[in-house]
Scaffold this motif. Structure first.
Motif, PDB file in Angstrom:
ATOM      1  N   UNK A  29       0.816  -1.208   0.000  1.00 54.88           N
ATOM      2  CA  UNK A  29       0.000   0.000   0.000  1.00 54.88           C
ATOM      3  C   UNK A  29       0.850   1.259   0.000  1.00 54.88           C
ATOM      4  N   UNK A  30       2.008   1.196   0.654  1.00 53.22           N
ATOM      5  CA  UNK A  30       2.829   2.396   0.812  1.00 53.22           C
ATOM      6  C   UNK A  30       3.380   2.912  -0.508  1.00 53.22           C
ATOM      7  N   UNK A  31       3.451   2.040  -1.538  1.00 51.25           N
ATOM      8  CA  UNK A  31       4.013   2.490  -2.811  1.00 51.25           C
ATOM      9  C   UNK A  31       2.935   3.010  -3.770  1.00 51.25           C
ATOM     10  N   UNK A  32       1.665   2.898  -3.369  1.00 46.33           N
ATOM     11  CA  UNK A  32       0.588   3.334  -4.265  1.00 46.33           C
ATOM     12  C   UNK A  32       0.692   4.822  -4.583  1.00 46.33           C
ATOM     13  N   UNK A  33       0.894   5.726  -3.584  1.00 43.44           N
ATOM     14  CA  UNK A  33       1.049   7.143  -3.939  1.00 43.44           C
ATOM     15  C   UNK A  33       2.231   7.395  -4.871  1.00 43.44           C
ATOM     16  N   UNK A  34       3.334   6.679  -4.678  1.00 42.70           N
ATOM     17  CA  UNK A  34       4.492   6.857  -5.554  1.00 42.70           C
ATOM     18  C   UNK A  34       4.177   6.403  -6.972  1.00 42.70           C
ATOM     19  N   UNK A  35       3.461   5.278  -7.092  1.00 47.01           N
ATOM     20  CA  UNK A  35       3.061   4.808  -8.413  1.00 47.01           C
ATOM     21  C   UNK A  35       2.087   5.789  -9.060  1.00 47.01           C
ATOM     22  N   UNK A  36       1.216   6.372  -8.253  1.00 48.18           N
ATOM     23  CA  UNK A  36       0.286   7.378  -8.784  1.00 48.18           C
ATOM     24  C   UNK A  36       1.047   8.592  -9.304  1.00 48.18           C
ATOM     25  N   UNK A  37       2.120   8.973  -8.596  1.00 51.26           N
ATOM     26  CA  UNK A  37       2.933  10.109  -9.046  1.00 51.26           C
ATOM     27  C   UNK A  37       3.631   9.788 -10.365  1.00 51.26           C
ATOM     28  N   UNK A  38       4.125   8.561 -10.497  1.00 54.15           N
ATOM     29  CA  UNK A  38       4.764   8.151 -11.754  1.00 54.15           C
ATOM     30  C   UNK A  38       3.752   8.193 -12.898  1.00 54.15           C
ATOM     31  N   UNK A  39       2.541   7.679 -12.636  1.00 48.59           N
ATOM     32  CA  UNK A  39       1.503   7.695 -13.668  1.00 48.59           C
ATOM     33  C   UNK A  39       1.143   9.125 -14.059  1.00 48.59           C
ATOM     34  N   UNK A  40       1.035  10.011 -13.056  1.00 50.15           N
ATOM     35  CA  UNK A  40       0.715  11.414 -13.340  1.00 50.15           C
ATOM     36  C   UNK A  40       1.808  12.058 -14.175  1.00 50.15           C
ATOM     37  N   UNK A  41       3.068  11.763 -13.854  1.00 48.10           N
ATOM     38  CA  UNK A  41       4.193  12.326 -14.613  1.00 48.10           C
ATOM     39  C   UNK A  41       4.144  11.875 -16.070  1.00 48.10           C
ATOM     40  N   UNK A  42       3.881  10.592 -16.290  1.00 46.87           N
ATOM     41  CA  UNK A  42       3.821  10.074 -17.662  1.00 46.87           C
ATOM     42  C   UNK A  42       2.683  10.732 -18.432  1.00 46.87           C
ATOM     43  N   UNK A  43       1.515  10.842 -17.791  1.00 44.20           N
ATOM     44  CA  UNK A  43       0.362  11.464 -18.449  1.00 44.20           C
ATOM     45  C   UNK A  43       0.662  12.913 -18.812  1.00 44.20           C
ATOM     46  N   UNK A  44       1.291  13.658 -17.898  1.00 48.46           N
ATOM     47  CA  UNK A  44       1.608  15.056 -18.160  1.00 48.46           C
ATOM     48  C   UNK A  44       2.605  15.195 -19.302  1.00 48.46           C
ATOM     49  N   UNK A  45       3.606  14.334 -19.338  1.00 49.01           N
ATOM     50  CA  UNK A  45       4.602  14.404 -20.404  1.00 49.01           C
ATOM     51  C   UNK A  45       3.986  14.063 -21.761  1.00 49.01           C
ATOM     52  N   UNK A  46       3.143  13.036 -21.779  1.00 50.80           N
ATOM     53  CA  UNK A  46       2.491  12.649 -23.038  1.00 50.80           C
ATOM     54  C   UNK A  46       1.569  13.770 -23.512  1.00 50.80           C
ATOM     55  N   UNK A  47       0.821  14.356 -22.579  1.00 49.69           N
ATOM     56  CA  UNK A  47      -0.061  15.466 -22.957  1.00 49.69           C
ATOM     57  C   UNK A  47       0.741  16.634 -23.527  1.00 49.69           C
ATOM     58  N   UNK A  48       1.847  16.969 -22.861  1.00 50.80           N
ATOM     59  CA  UNK A  48       2.668  18.087 -23.329  1.00 50.80           C
ATOM     60  C   UNK A  48       3.246  17.808 -24.716  1.00 50.80           C
ATOM     61  N   UNK A  49       3.637  16.554 -24.959  1.00 56.24           N
ATOM     62  CA  UNK A  49       4.183  16.190 -26.266  1.00 56.24           C
ATOM     63  C   UNK A  49       3.114  16.319 -27.343  1.00 56.24           C
ATOM     64  N   UNK A  50       1.894  15.861 -27.031  1.00 51.69           N
ATOM     65  CA  UNK A  50       0.819  15.929 -28.022  1.00 51.69           C
ATOM     66  C   UNK A  50       0.390  17.372 -28.264  1.00 51.69           C
ATOM     67  N   UNK A  51       0.301  18.149 -27.181  1.00 53.75           N
ATOM     68  CA  UNK A  51      -0.235  19.506 -27.299  1.00 53.75           C
ATOM     69  C   UNK A  51       0.788  20.503 -27.838  1.00 53.75           C
ATOM     70  N   UNK A  52       2.040  20.359 -27.441  1.00 58.74           N
ATOM     71  CA  UNK A  52       3.026  21.399 -27.777  1.00 58.74           C
ATOM     72  C   UNK A  52       4.205  20.872 -28.590  1.00 58.74           C
ATOM     73  N   UNK A  53       4.490  19.573 -28.497  1.00 57.55           N
ATOM     74  CA  UNK A  53       5.594  18.998 -29.247  1.00 57.55           C
ATOM     75  C   UNK A  53       6.952  19.291 -28.624  1.00 57.55           C
TER      76      UNK A  53
END
Length: 348
Positions: A29-53
């Motif tokens: 359970x203790x690693x769930x927030x860390x995994x959520x942060x990794x997922x958020x980082x990936x989503x943000x990077x992918x969004x930025x790549x799609x939106x701005x390149x």
């Protein structure tokens, strides 16, 4: 006469399997927030790549990593403090004071390398005072480090209210030297600085400290259950003081890296609000504010989440910079609520 062998009823191993899954769930359970942060980082990077390149380009990544190296260093120190159940509000002001003091020492003729060392020592001294007040005078960490914050910021203003510039031959400029690790097409080069590599070394050293040393395990013990740590004979008092000394020293080191990045310029208004950025990075990275659970690598991910958010706002151009604080607060609120839910489920 043949003996019949009775087979176990279908699904008889279900309780054992359920118990195993339950134990695995509790353990991870203790690693769930860390995994959520990794997922958020990936989503943000992918969004930025799609939106701005041009996000997953070597030039963009190197610029992001180099500019946030001081924040990563501060987040490492803050992780150790929060793991022990404490808080350090002084690190931003300590960055300002050590930066101004170090540059002024260089300008009056003190050896450049000695001045850099003294910047780290000054930071450690602020941490030492905080640790002593907290451990031996029973001052709450919030109050003790708040007092150090005002003291450090005030001393920085007394030293100089205008920017001061390090000499051109000062060795502090070496920490901002560009090293081209990859020569890409046009400006797509992977260029890193010694300041970034210092941040990487700090992260590795902190990981080894927390997971491979007795003092590191004591940090987790203090945050998890201080009374139990004392009953086990762990050096609680000494460790708590060292926790704040380390945080202060890393603030001084962050001042060295940041001062080099801005061309050797120091001023008393440097690093305002950096302590909040460091706390946000630690919490987003999965470290519990109550202490006892968290990972320094998670704090690095939290720092990169903030860096990516800053990059998106910069690339967009239509989003006002003030919204960075609002969005950061919203993300922080979500992760704090996630921590509360997981903590409540663990207690249940």
């Amino acid at each position: 006469m043949s003996a019949s062998v009775s087979s176990p009823p279908l699904g008889a191993d279900s309780p054992e399997r359920a118990g195993l899954l339950s134990r695995l769930w509790e353990r991870n359970q203790s690693i769930i927030p860390s995994l959520a942060a990794v997922a958020l980082l990936i989503v943000m990077l992918v969004y930025a790549e799609i939106a701005y390149g041009r996000v997953f380009h070597a030039g963009t990544m190197s610029s992001l990593l180099v500019s946030f190296a001081p924040t990563i260093i501060l987040a490492v120190g803050m992780t150790i403090v929060i793991l022990s159940g404490g808080i350090d509000l002084s690190v931003g002001a300590v960055v300002a004071f050590t930066s101004v003091a170090g540059v002024m020492l260089m300008n009056v003729g003190v050896n450049g390398w000695l001045s850099i060392l003294l910047m780290i020592v000054f930071g450690a001294l602020f941490g030492l005072v905080s640790g002593v007040m907290i451990q031996y005078f029973n001052v709450q960490p919030f109050i003790a480090t708040l007092a150090m914050m005002f003291l450090a910021r005030g001393l920085a203003s007394i030293l100089s209210t205008v920017p001061v510039q390090a000499p051109e031959d000062s060795p502090i400029h070496l920490f901002a030297t560009d090293f081209k690790l990859f020569d890409g097409p046009k400006v797509n080069d992977l260029v890193l600085t010694p300041g970034f590599f210092i941040a990487v070394i700090v992260v590795i050293a902190a990981f080894i400290f927390l997971h491979r040393t007795r003092m590191g395990r004591t940090v987790y013990g203090i945050g998890g259950a201080e009374s139990s740590a004392q009953l086990m004979g762990l050096p609680v008092a000494r460790t708590r003081v060292w926790i704040y000394v380390i945080s202060g020293a890393l603030a001084g080191l962050a001042a060295v890296v940041y001062t080099a990045e801005v061309g050797g310029k120091a001023q008393n208004v440097t690093a305002i609000g950096w302590e909040l950025d460091a706390i946000a990075a630690v919490v987003i990275g999965g470290t519990l504010l109550t202490g006892g659970a968290g990972y320094v690598l998670g704090s690095v991910v939290g720092s990169l989440v903030l860096a990516t958010l800053w990059m998106i706002i910069t690339k967009d151009g239509t989003i006002r910079p003030e919204y960075l604080t609002i969005i950061t607060g919203g993300i922080l609120l979500v992760f704090v609520l996630l921590q509360r839910v997981l903590t409540a489920r663990r207690r249940t």
